[in-house]
Scaffold this motif. Structure first.
Motif, mmCIF file in Angstrom:
data_model
loop_
_atom_site.group_PDB
_atom_site.id
_atom_site.type_symbol
_atom_site.label_atom_id
_atom_site.label_comp_id
_atom_site.label_asym_id
_atom_site.label_seq_id
_atom_site.Cartn_x
_atom_site.Cartn_y
_atom_site.Cartn_z
ATOM 1 N N ARG A 8 -5.042 -12.320 2.826
ATOM 2 C CA ARG A 8 -3.924 -11.666 3.494
ATOM 3 C C ARG A 8 -2.985 -12.721 4.062
ATOM 4 O O ARG A 8 -3.438 -13.712 4.647
ATOM 5 N N PRO A 42 7.281 -12.119 -0.585
ATOM 6 C CA PRO A 42 6.012 -11.785 0.066
ATOM 7 C C PRO A 42 6.232 -11.671 1.573
ATOM 8 O O PRO A 42 7.059 -12.379 2.144
ATOM 9 N N LYS A 43 5.497 -10.755 2.199
ATOM 10 C CA LYS A 43 5.663 -10.526 3.636
ATOM 11 C C LYS A 43 4.353 -10.776 4.358
ATOM 12 O O LYS A 43 3.276 -10.606 3.783
ATOM 13 N N ASP A 46 0.925 -8.827 3.774
ATOM 14 C CA ASP A 46 0.634 -8.542 2.370
ATOM 15 C C ASP A 46 -0.774 -8.972 1.989
ATOM 16 O O ASP A 46 -1.235 -10.055 2.386
ATOM 17 N N VAL A 48 -2.832 -10.365 -1.027
ATOM 18 C CA VAL A 48 -2.371 -11.134 -2.184
ATOM 19 C C VAL A 48 -3.528 -11.740 -2.966
ATOM 20 O O VAL A 48 -4.636 -11.900 -2.449
ATOM 21 N N ILE A 58 1.053 -9.877 -5.508
ATOM 22 C CA ILE A 58 1.087 -9.102 -4.262
ATOM 23 C C ILE A 58 0.580 -7.700 -4.572
ATOM 24 O O ILE A 58 1.054 -7.053 -5.508
ATOM 25 N N ARG A 61 2.107 -2.262 -1.242
ATOM 26 C CA ARG A 61 2.076 -2.113 0.221
ATOM 27 C C ARG A 61 1.878 -0.652 0.624
ATOM 28 O O ARG A 61 2.414 0.241 -0.024
ATOM 29 N N GLU A 64 5.896 -0.853 5.322
ATOM 30 C CA GLU A 64 6.473 -2.123 5.769
ATOM 31 C C GLU A 64 7.511 -1.875 6.851
ATOM 32 O O GLU A 64 8.244 -0.897 6.814
ATOM 33 N N ALA A 71 4.097 -6.110 6.633
ATOM 34 C CA ALA A 71 3.667 -5.060 5.708
ATOM 35 C C ALA A 71 2.241 -4.631 6.032
ATOM 36 O O ALA A 71 1.499 -5.352 6.682
ATOM 37 N N ASN A 72 1.873 -3.474 5.555
ATOM 38 C CA ASN A 72 0.488 -2.967 5.653
ATOM 39 C C ASN A 72 -0.028 -2.862 7.088
ATOM 40 O O ASN A 72 -1.143 -3.283 7.383
#
Ligand code: ZN
Length: 296
Positions: A8, A42-43, A46, A48, A58, A61, A64, A71-72
């Motif tokens: 993550r 990518p946030k 995320d 990943v 990624i 989600r 966000e 995100a998430n």
């Protein structure tokens, strides 16, 4: 070897991402160039796939947020004080609608319960028992430590975002639950990143056995993203009954044959909750329209 792992993203600063794997090992890496060509950023938050060098994939989600860019998010800890400042059902209902509108589960936390008399607390709990049918409610005091175990349990393995009005006791709550955070009271924005960093810095901080976003998620009550007739969708208690309304598009304000108004009359919906709904509905309606690109 280019062994792919799952993890993550917990931090973004200056284009570098910190990814934590399932064994809690941290890696500071960059996304593959292909993301930029595809205009995908990518946030933080995320999930990943990555190797020692790059983020390679990624996962989709769940949700966000844009402020903070995370995100998430699993849930929002909605902090309300019992006293100082006095508990407000209108504020509670506003925050609940905002959080629901972002498809995030709210957890209602009532802080400073030690400042209430026994009678005041009994009265508050009686009214909040209506909310407990639809939301999780936790009573908390940094003094008596009531609620600490409940909050630790509910935040475990979750990505949390903090919300609630200024002075509700957010930083005291964090410090009580996890003293290693050592946040100065009333300095939450600063300590958790705001002001100290630019908006390009976002981080998930270990909190108990879960994570908390480093900026408050819903500290401002702005209903700029939706219109008054959408408000009803963010009331899970109304939504459950609305199929019995005479009109499919009933806003539960002025239409005849409204199941929600009937439910208020016979006590199945808390009267104050409905009155606050009317208030918020009118407030959104009287707002100046916000120009949005996607509007035709
Ligand atoms: Zn209705």
């Amino acid at each position: 070897m280019w062994l792919e792992k799952k993890g993550r993203i917990i931090k973004l600063i200056g284009g570098l991402y910190t990814v934590i794997d399932e064994e809690k090992k941290r890696y500071v890496i960059k996304p593959l160039g292909v993301f930029r060509y595809k205009n995908i950023q990518p946030k933080v938050g995320d999930l990943v796939k990555f190797n020692d060098d790059s983020i390679t994939e990624i996962y989709p989600r769940n949700n966000e947020l844009y402020r903070p860019m995370v995100a998430n998010i699993d849930q929002a800890l909605l902090v309300n004080s019992a006293k100082k400042p006095d508990f407000s059902f209108l504020l509670l209902d506003k925050f609940l609608a905002l959080i629901e509108a972002n498809e995030i589960e709210p957890i209602i936390i009532i802080t400073k319960v030690d400042l209430m008399t026994e009678m005041e607390l009994v009265n508050l709990k009686e009214k909040l028992s209506y909310y407990e049918r639809f939301f999780k409610v936790i009573y908390f005091s940094s003094k008596t430590k009531v609620g600490v175990e409940d909050i630790l349990a509910i935040t475990k393995n979750k990505v949390n975002v903090l919300s609630g009005q200024t002075g509700a006791g957010k930083s005291t709550l964090l410090n009580t639950i996890d003293p290693s955070l050592n946040i100065e009271t009333n300095e939450i924005s600063k300590a958790l990143g705001r002001g100290k960093h630019t908006t390009r810095h976002v981080e998930l901080i270990s909190f108990g056995e879960g994570f908390i976003a480093d900026t408050p998620g819903f500290s401002k009550l702005e209903f700029v993203d939706f219109k008054s007739d959408q408000l009803k969708f963010y009331y899970p208690d109304f939504f459950a009954m609305s199929s019995a309304c005479k009109f499919y598009e009933c806003t539960h304000i002025h239409e005849p044959g409204c199941a929600i108004k009937n439910a208020v009359k016979n006590g199945d919906i808390l009267k104050e909750r409905y009155e606050n709904y009317q208030f918020i509905y009118n407030e959104i309606k009287s707002q100046k329209p916000v120009y949005r690109r996607d509007e035709k």
